[in-house]
Write a protein that holds these residues in place. Structure first.
Motif, PDB file in Angstrom:
ATOM      1  N   ASP C   8       1.323  -1.299   0.289  1.00 43.87           N
ATOM      2  CA  ASP C   8      -0.486  -0.028   0.071  1.00 43.87           C
ATOM      3  C   ASP C   8       1.093   1.202   0.434  1.00 43.87           C
ATOM      4  N   LEU C   9       1.773   1.795  -0.871  1.00 42.15           N
ATOM      5  CA  LEU C   9       2.360   2.329  -1.037  1.00 42.15           C
ATOM      6  C   LEU C   9       1.916   3.963  -1.787  1.00 42.15           C
ATOM      7  N   CYS C  10       1.850   4.369  -1.046  1.00 43.33           N
ATOM      8  CA  CYS C  10       1.499   6.104  -1.335  1.00 43.33           C
ATOM      9  C   CYS C  10       2.772   7.218  -2.107  1.00 43.33           C
ATOM     10  N   LYS C  11       2.606   8.215  -2.512  1.00 41.73           N
ATOM     11  CA  LYS C  11       3.967   9.061  -2.946  1.00 41.73           C
ATOM     12  C   LYS C  11       3.649   9.900  -3.752  1.00 41.73           C
ATOM     13  N   THR C  12       3.618  10.828  -2.902  1.00 38.97           N
ATOM     14  CA  THR C  12       2.951  11.780  -3.849  1.00 38.97           C
ATOM     15  C   THR C  12       4.178  13.592  -3.918  1.00 38.97           C
TER      16      THR C  12
END
Lengths: 409, 410, 230
Positions: C8-12
């Motif tokens: 569940d990786l998120c990066k903005t």
């Protein structure tokens, strides 16, 4: 602002840190130079002024040879009338006559050999600061009064005070035995130990009586309003010497030859140091501008292939350097003026320097003054060397080939 | 530590990748270091000579007087210990040299002129070691012993008095009762001296002759002692204090000649300030060079970080690069200063400003003095301040995020 | 035990005044010995994912596990250790240290690891031979072709036999023949040493070598296929 100017300005700020560091080097050197040169000018001015004001004056009329030997018989005949006639002829200059002899001064307890000066009490205060430095009693009065003022150290060594008598023993102009008893009316304290230990003053008339001077003296001291005015009036004084006399007029430089040379010696070592500073700054600029040219090789290749000539690019680099140098000039000059002004208000006193200062007749606290010359001279030289340093990177552009340049990354 | 060789090799190679920049910077550092050492050697030479001449003219490293004497130099304030007793105390003690002497202000008169002088009644044999006069170079002859009834004066004084070898002069001073004490002497010798004012102001007679003239028996006004070096007077001082009457005033040379003493201190301060100023002028270029060096290899720094090099290694690498740069400059600067000072050791003629130097108390030939301690000081200042100056760019280099650094378009 | 596991990786990123979702709830698991291609158009998130796996970049949320060790919360120093000991990197072009020779570049990592000189020399010579660069060990990067440089980079990545090799556009600056040679080298290493490969690329030719192909678009996984290598 035209396009080239704008281009140069923007290029300058591509590497902010580098530009500021280079400007910083200039600022550092300029601030230091303005401060140091202002300090030197202030100190030299004070040294000359204080030394001449104390006793020497701006020029003196003497018999030939007196300056070096100070022999009793090297006299200026009829010295009081001579001084008076000069006074009438040169109303702007301060003029006073003096006689000088050597005598053994004895109090009840002690005897010391000292220099006795015969002075004109009404005129001496105009050419010398000693009459104003009386810290006890008063200055001598009248023409023939057997009064004397002595230096503070001498008074202490002789163990005498105001009202005490001193016996003077010496030889007169004709070599005969001269003796007199005089009363101490004042004690001066100039802060210069040699002066305070070795000098005493009596009215010139009494001096001439005691030492059988027959109206003669040894020096006519002349002070002009300023040093420059003194230089201007010197030839007129020379022209005003009585016809047929062999009297000579010495300017302050001849009377205090050490002064100008001490300044010269100090200046030459200072200029060596300034020179090194300027060279180091020039290297800093050379480095920056060379980097800025090398890293733009690709870019320069493109504009050259568009038809720009190397000369135009060279001018661009020089323009950038000029802007860089101007920023350093202005900021450094401002920094230097601020620093100098601070010490102009609060005075500068270097711990441990008191003894050295006294040696050059300087007060322990010196109030600095920045003059337009002292502010502009250092930064101008730095600016000049800055441009000189940029010449190499600018000239390299002539060797640039557009195609090769564009291939570099 | 394990990384030191790797980092050093990287730093060294990077240093020469942009060789033009490095050469310019090395030149600047070399010139700066040369200026530091060269200027210091010149100043040291001048001040040392002033001090050495001054100390030898005093003379001695330690002087003893009656407590009142320095302020009131009269025979009344003499040292009330007989020469015989002084000899018993000090002859056996192992001083490099010592002497008791009569030193009072006096008036000297020829048939034409009078001048104030300092009368020195001395034992020429005991004082030879103090070296303020070369007896052999005296025109005529110098005094031969304590009983010598002749006088030796300076060449300049002789000119002013219009006297010469073989002529007579009269000395006048006071005895302890403040009676005038005077006596005629025949001039047997004229001396020259490089020390400013020395020729005009000092006359020498035999000690016994002076004592007789001043009617002070076999007492004197001044004891002078010579130690090994003017820079190390404490041992001599301690021994003199230990072996003499506590009511007497024992002073080191720099307490007698305070001008010279303060000169030495001012000189040390000047050397330090001069070196730091030069370094500061260099530091802008140094930091600039490092900033550029880091800037143009941000990607490579990112790469090294990505490969697992620690930020501290990057920091170390930049600092080592700076130290290498400084070391090369230092090495050249040191050699350069040595090579320029060496040929000048015979002295630099500055007689154009001789009278100005005299005003400062210096002679007209300048002998540069290159002290190892000054060279070390220059090197230490450059390296230690250089280390501090490199910290900021090195720290910034080590703070890059690997990803940002790599993706940054160089 | 998975070689790599992302949960569940998120990066903005912010670019100008736009928020760009580089990773949008990405979860994958890669088995030891895997040979995975991440393919996506520019800005599709493949480099961000690769950097997150290598500990070069921190995700905003989610977990990254490498060989059963959670790495997204490790310190910089610990991450450096991890990269040093168990991950090999191959970047796009210009990824050698220009002032070092081929052999020094390869030995660089070992030197940082503290491998004794003799062992370093042995290993680096062996690996140079393995990647076909024997005789070029004393050349600096500027004196070699792009393909040769990239081989040095591969040699450096695998010399200490890491379990995982991450490659970001390894063929971007290579011609097709050299690309094939490089991929053949990767395949061999994968088979002989069971090294796990994760390769970010948009080169069709490279994808052809992969056992597993993961396609990404706008930070999300849109396709995950097992395929048999050519």
């Amino acid at each position: 602002m035209n396009i080239v100017m704008r281009l140069a300005w923007r290029n300058l700020w591509r590497h902010q840190r580098r530009t500021w560091l280079t400007v910083g080097a200039m600022m550092f050197a300029n601030t230091l130079l303005v401060f140091m040169i202002s300090m030197q000018f202030s100190m030299y001015g004070l040294m000359i002024e204080n030394t001449l004001k104390l006793f020497t004056g701006h020029m003196q009329i003497q018999a030939p040879g007196y300056k070096d030997d100070q022999k009793m018989r090297q006299t200026v005949a009829d010295i009081v009338p001579l001084a008076a006639s000069l006074r009438a002829e040169f109303p702007d200059e301060k003029i006073a006559a003096r006689g000088q002899a050597f005598a053994l001064a004895s109090s009840e307890d002690r005897s010391y050999g000292i220099g006795i000066f015969g002075v004109e009490p009404e005129f001496e205060p105009q050419v010398s600061s000693i009459p104003g430095l009386i810290k006890e009693g008063r200055y001598v009065r009248g023409k023939n009064a057997t009064e004397i003022v002595v230096g503070a150290v001498l008074a202490r060594n002789l163990r005498v005070g105001i009202g005490d008598e001193l016996t003077l023993l010496g030889s007169g102009l004709d070599g005969s035995f001269a003796a007199a008893v005089v009363t101490i009316v004042g004690i001066f304290d100039s802060g210069v130990v040699d002066v305070d230990r070795n000098i005493a003053q009596i009215p010139l008339g009494a001096f001439q009586d005691i030492f059988f001077m027959d109206g003669a003296g040894h020096q006519v001291v002349i002070s002009a309003p300023t040093l420059d005015a003194a230089a201007a009036v010197l030839p007129k004084i020379v022209a005003a010497m009585p016809p047929g006399s062999d009297l000579v007029v010495h300017d302050w430089d001849a009377l205090q030859p050490g002064l100008k040379q001490a300044i010269k010696a100090d200046m030459s070592s200072a200029f060596f140091m300034y020179g090194i500073l300027v060279i180091l700054v020039a290297f800093s600029v050379l480095n920056t501008q060379l980097m800025s040219v090398l890293e733009r090789t690709h870019e320069f290749g493109i504009v050259m292939s568009l038809g720009l000539k190397p000369g135009q690019l060279g001018r661009l680099v020089m323009l950038e350097t000029t802007l860089l140098g101007l920023i350093g000039f202005v900021l450094g000059a401002i920094g230097g003026v601020l620093l100098t002004s601070y010490f102009g208000v609060n005075g500068l006193s270097i711990p441990g320097m008191e003894e050295m200062a006294a040696n050059f007749n300087l007060p322990t606290r010196v109030y600095l003054e920045a003059t337009p010359l002292s502010v502009v001279i250092g930064p101008s030289v730095v600016f000049l060397f800055t441009l000189l340093a940029a010449a190499y990177p600018a000239l390299r552009l002539y060797k640039l080939h557009p195609v090769e340049a564009m291939r570099t990354n | 530590m394990r990384m030191l060789p790797v980092l050093t090799r990287l730093a060294w190679r990077y240093l020469w990748r942009n060789h033009r920049r490095t050469i310019i910077m090395v030149s600047a550092i070399s010139i700066g270091v040369w200026a530091m050492i060269f200027m210091t050697a010149l100043s040291r030479g001048m001040v040392d000579q002033m001090i050495e001449d001054g100390v030898s003219a005093l003379p001695g490293h330690v002087q003893v007087h009656n407590k009142q004497f320095l302020d009131d130099p009269s025979v009344s304030n003499r040292i009330l210990i007989s020469d015989a007793e002084l000899s018993r105390t000090f002859d056996s003690a192992d001083f490099k040299a010592w002497a008791s002497r009569v030193k009072v202000p006096a008036v000297i008169s020829s048939e034409y002129e009078s001048r104030g002088v300092t009368l020195l009644g001395i034992d020429p044999v005991a004082e030879r070691a103090f070296g303020y006069l070369s007896y052999d170079e005296v025109e005529g002859r110098f005094l031969e012993g304590v009983d010598d009834n002749s006088i030796v004066i300076g060449r300049k004084l002789a000119d002013k008095l219009e006297t010469n070898v073989g002529k007579r002069v009269v000395l006048m001073s006071q005895d302890p009762e403040n009676e005038i004490a005077d006596r005629g002497f025949r001039v047997v010798g004229l001396f020259n001296s490089d020390v400013p004012g020395y020729e005009d102001g000092n006359v020498f007679v035999g000690k016994k002759a002076a004592q007789k003239m001043l009617r002070i028996g076999d007492t004197t006004t001044e004891l002078v002692f010579l130690g090994d070096s003017y820079r190390n007077v404490e041992p001599t001082y301690d021994r003199v204090v230990a072996s003499i009457d506590g009511t007497l005033d024992v002073k080191r040379w720099y307490e007698v000649a305070t001008y010279l003493g303060s000169l030495l201190k001012v000189m040390d301060g000047f050397v330090m300030i001069w070196m730091i100023v030069i370094f500061l002028a260099l530091s802008f270029g140094l930091v600039n060079t490092l900033v550029m060096a880091v800037f143009e290899r941000v990607r490579e720094i990112g790469l090294m970080l990505a490969l697992g090099m620690k930020p501290s290694h990057i920091l170390g690498q930049i600092i080592i690069e700076s130290m290498l740069l400084l070391s090369v400059g230092l090495a050249i600067g040191n050699v350069l200063s040595w090579a320029t000072i060496q040929p000048l050791r015979g002295g630099i003629d500055i007689s154009i400003v001789a009278q100005g130097m005299e005003m400062m108390g210096a002679a007209s030939v300048l002998y540069p003095r290159l002290y190892v301690s000054d060279m070390i000081l220059a090197n230490v200042i450059v390296l230690s301040l250089g280390f501090l100056a490199s910290l900021s760019p090195a720290w910034r280099a080590s703070r890059y995020e690997p990803v940002e650094a790599i993706t940054k378009v160089g | 035990m998975a070689a790599v596991r992302c949960v569940d990786l998120c990066k903005t990123y912010r670019q100008g005044d736009q928020d760009i979702k580089a990773l949008d709830h990405v979860s994958i698991e890669i088995e030891p010995g895997g040979f995975v291609c991440l393919s996506a158009p520019s800005g599709g998130g493949k480099t961000t994912l690769l950097n997150a796996i290598g500990g070069l970049d921190m995700p905003d949320s989610g977990e990254v596990w490498v060989a059963d060790r959670r790495i997204d919360q490790l310190s910089k120093g610990a991450l450096a250790e991890l990269r040093l000991s168990s991950i090999g990197f191959v970047f796009q072009a210009y990824n050698l240290i220009p002032v070092l020779t081929a052999r020094e570049n390869i030995e660089f990592v070992m030197q940082v690891q503290g491998v004794p000189a003799a062992e370093r020399a042995k290993k680096s010579m062996a690996i140079l031979e393995e990647v076909g660069l024997k005789g070029l060990e004393d050349r600096r990067p500027a004196e070699m072709s792009g393909g040769q440089q990239q081989r040095v980079a591969v040699a450096r990545a695998i010399v200490s036999r890491p379990a995982l090799v991450l490659a970001d556009e390894p063929t971007a600056n290579l011609d097709s023949k050299t690309s094939d040679e490089l991929m053949t080298l990767f395949t061999e290493l994968n088979e002989h040493h069971n090294t796990t490969f994760v390769i970010a690329t948009h080169d069709q030719r490279v994808m052809g070598y992969a056992k597993r192909l993961i396609r990404m678009l706008d930070g999300r996984i849109v396709d995950d296929i097992e395929q048999h290598a050519a």
